[in-house]
Write an enzyme that holds these catalytic residues in place. Sequence first.
Site, mmCIF file in Angstrom:
data_model
loop_
_atom_site.group_PDB
_atom_site.id
_atom_site.type_symbol
_atom_site.label_atom_id
_atom_site.label_comp_id
_atom_site.label_asym_id
_atom_site.label_seq_id
_atom_site.Cartn_x
_atom_site.Cartn_y
_atom_site.Cartn_z
ATOM 1 N N ASN A 197 13.134 -61.574 -33.694
ATOM 2 C CA ASN A 197 13.617 -62.538 -34.688
ATOM 3 C C ASN A 197 14.855 -63.252 -34.160
ATOM 4 O OD1 ASN A 197 16.061 -60.994 -35.504
ATOM 5 N ND2 ASN A 197 14.496 -59.494 -36.066
ATOM 6 N N ASP A 223 10.353 -55.353 -39.617
ATOM 7 C CA ASP A 223 9.683 -54.549 -40.648
ATOM 8 C C ASP A 223 8.299 -54.102 -40.176
ATOM 9 O OD1 ASP A 223 11.704 -54.657 -42.592
ATOM 10 O OD2 ASP A 223 11.147 -56.722 -43.075
ATOM 11 N N LYS A 283 -1.032 -56.077 -19.096
ATOM 12 C CA LYS A 283 -0.946 -57.389 -19.740
ATOM 13 C C LYS A 283 -2.285 -57.762 -20.378
ATOM 14 C CE LYS A 283 -0.041 -62.169 -18.721
ATOM 15 N NZ LYS A 283 -0.358 -63.153 -17.741
ATOM 16 N N LYS A 315 17.824 -48.670 -51.708
ATOM 17 C CA LYS A 315 18.191 -47.966 -50.475
ATOM 18 C C LYS A 315 19.407 -47.056 -50.662
ATOM 19 C CE LYS A 315 16.218 -51.684 -47.676
ATOM 20 N NZ LYS A 315 15.976 -52.119 -46.305
ATOM 21 N N PHE A 339 22.812 -55.143 -45.133
ATOM 22 C CA PHE A 339 22.847 -56.605 -45.116
ATOM 23 C C PHE A 339 21.538 -57.125 -45.703
ATOM 24 C CE2 PHE A 339 26.289 -58.839 -42.800
ATOM 25 C CZ PHE A 339 27.144 -57.759 -42.630
ATOM 26 N N LYS A 373 17.938 -54.356 -53.369
ATOM 27 C CA LYS A 373 17.975 -53.614 -52.094
ATOM 28 C C LYS A 373 19.039 -52.530 -52.127
ATOM 29 C CE LYS A 373 15.985 -57.219 -49.311
ATOM 30 N NZ LYS A 373 16.087 -58.273 -48.328
HETATM 31 N N1 CTP Z 1 16.710 -52.399 -42.302
HETATM 32 C C1 CTP Z 1 16.549 -51.191 -41.667
HETATM 33 N N2 CTP Z 1 15.328 -50.840 -41.160
HETATM 34 C C2 CTP Z 1 14.262 -51.639 -41.274
HETATM 35 C C3 CTP Z 1 14.409 -52.876 -41.924
HETATM 36 C C4 CTP Z 1 15.652 -53.239 -42.416
HETATM 37 O O1 CTP Z 1 17.518 -50.448 -41.560
HETATM 38 N N3 CTP Z 1 13.109 -51.277 -40.766
HETATM 39 C C5 CTP Z 1 18.040 -52.752 -42.865
HETATM 40 C C6 CTP Z 1 18.707 -53.923 -42.203
HETATM 41 O O2 CTP Z 1 19.524 -53.518 -41.135
HETATM 42 C C7 CTP Z 1 19.509 -54.519 -43.343
HETATM 43 C C8 CTP Z 1 18.647 -54.247 -44.553
HETATM 44 O O3 CTP Z 1 17.847 -53.135 -44.212
HETATM 45 O O4 CTP Z 1 20.748 -53.873 -43.528
HETATM 46 C C9 CTP Z 1 17.755 -55.398 -44.875
HETATM 47 O O5 CTP Z 1 16.955 -55.041 -45.946
HETATM 48 P P1 CTP Z 1 15.395 -55.376 -46.010
HETATM 49 O O6 CTP Z 1 14.981 -55.200 -47.414
HETATM 50 O O7 CTP Z 1 14.596 -54.601 -45.056
HETATM 51 O O8 CTP Z 1 15.421 -56.863 -45.601
HETATM 52 P P2 CTP Z 1 14.218 -57.666 -45.122
HETATM 53 O O9 CTP Z 1 13.635 -57.062 -43.902
HETATM 54 O O10 CTP Z 1 14.663 -59.066 -45.037
HETATM 55 O O11 CTP Z 1 13.224 -57.368 -46.325
HETATM 56 P P3 CTP Z 1 12.410 -58.319 -47.289
HETATM 57 O O12 CTP Z 1 11.379 -58.893 -46.425
HETATM 58 O O13 CTP Z 1 11.890 -57.357 -48.299
HETATM 59 O O14 CTP Z 1 13.408 -59.293 -47.838
#
Ligand code: CTP
Length: 404
Positions: A211, A280, A290, A342, A324, A338
Site C-alpha cells: 500500500n 488485511d 516466478k 480492538k 491508527f 475500531k
Molecule cells: N492493524 C493491525 N493488523 C492488521 C490490520 C490493521 O494491527 N492486520 C492496525 C493498524 O496498524 C492500525 C489499525 O489496525 O493501527 C487500523 O485498523 P483497521 O480496522 O484494520 O483499518 P483498516 O485496515 O483500514 O480497516 P477497514 O478496512 O475495516 O477500514
Amino acid sequence: MSEKKKILLCVTGGIAVFKAAALTSQMSKAGYDVKVMMTQSAMKFVTPLTFQTLSRNHVYHDTFDEKDPSGVAHIDLADWADLVVIAPATANSIGKLANGIADDMISTTLLATTAPIMIAPAMNVHMYEHPAVFANMERLADFGHRFIEPGEGLLACGYVGKGRLAEPEEILKAVQEFFEEEENQVLSGKHVLITAGPTREQIDPVRFFTNRSSGKMGYALAEVAVSLGAHVTLISGPSHLKQPYGVDFIPVQSAAEMYEAVMEKYNEADLVIKSAAVADYRPKETFESKMKKKDGNLSIEMERTTDILKELGKRKNHQVLVGFAAETDDVTRYAKEKMEKKNLDMIVANNVSQQGSGFEGDTNQVFIYGRDGHEMESSLLSKRQVAEIVLKECLRYLEGPDHK
Ligand code: CTP
C-alpha cells in the site's frame, strides 16, 4: 536558572568567528556558564581575550599548556560540559570529528567528551556541498550529533549560497530548546513500541501486494519518543526513510513477520503505537518460482492476515494501546468503532481523502479519540508536530491508574 548549565563553546577558524563572540555574550547573558576553546586558526580572526572578557572564563587553546597540575585540562573540560557547541564548525573540524582525528585541543576534547554535541557549520557554499563534507556530516548525524543549519545568502568569500553560520540568536535558541527537552524527559524509563510503514505480501519472488504508506508518521513518532527519553523499538515495513537515531530498529516485510516481531516485544512495552498500514489480506498461495503469464484473466485468492492490534487488545495487561485509522468518510464513527472493537486506549484517525492528510505527504491532520471520552482535532501540521501531540495525549493514559 537554578544551577547554571555548562556550555563548552569550540571555536574553529573561519571568518564567522566574530559571530561566536556575539554568541558567547548572548549565552552568558542568558545565564549559561560558558567556557571557550579555540583553534590556532580561530585565534587569527579574534583574540582569546575577547572570549575571555565575554565569558568571564579562561580561554583554552593549547593542549600542552597545563596550568593546573591537579588535572588534565582537555579531559576536565570534556567532563565539565553539559553541552558542547562547535560554532563556527569548519569543514576541517567536521572532517576530523567524523573520522576520529585528535590533533589539537578541540578535536581531542571532542573525542573525550560524552556530552551531547551541537554543530553549527560555516564554510563556502561549494565546500558545504562537497560530497566528502556531506558524508562527514551524515556520519556525525548518525552518531547522534545535532546540526544547526547554516543560512543562505552572500557569503564572506563572495559567493551566494548556503554556508553562512547561523545567527547567534538561532544558535542560542537551539541551545535553550536542547536544555528544555532535557528537562522534559517525560517518557524516561518507558518502553515505547511503534510500528510503521506498509507491509509486503508476497505472490512470487518478484511480485507483492502493498500500500501507499511511507512510514513518515511512525518514524516521526519514534524520533519524538526518543527525544522525550523513551526506550523506543521501531518495527518497520519496507520504507525509504532513514532509520531514526537512537531506536532499536526491527525491519520486517509481511504482516505475519510484523505480528511475530510485535508479539516478541509486547510484554516489555509500556506504550504501543500501531501506525503501520498492515495488509488485511495476503495471497492464499505463494509461489516459489516466478508465475508465468497465461491467456485470459488471472484470479488470486486472498486470505485474511491476523489483525495484530486486535490480538494486542485481547492480551493487554498493563500496556497503553494506540491504533491508527485511515478513513475516507464517517471518520468519527469508524474510528470509535475500531477503538472499541480492538480494546484500545486511544485512536488517531485521519481523513486520507483530505488534502494534506493522505499517505506519503509531510503533513497530517488528525482526530484523536480516547477511551476516557477525551476528543481533539488538530489543525494541519507537520507529521513531527502531530507526533508531539499524539505522544502528549498518550501521557494521560501512561500516568493513569490502569497503567501499572
Ligand atoms: N492493524 C493491525 N493488523 C492488521 C490490520 C490493521 O494491527 N492486520 C492496525 C493498524 O496498524 C492500525 C489499525 O489496525 O493501527 C487500523 O485498523 P483497521 O480496522 O484494520 O483499518 P483498516 O485496515 O483500514 O480497516 P477497514 O478496512 O475495516 O477500514
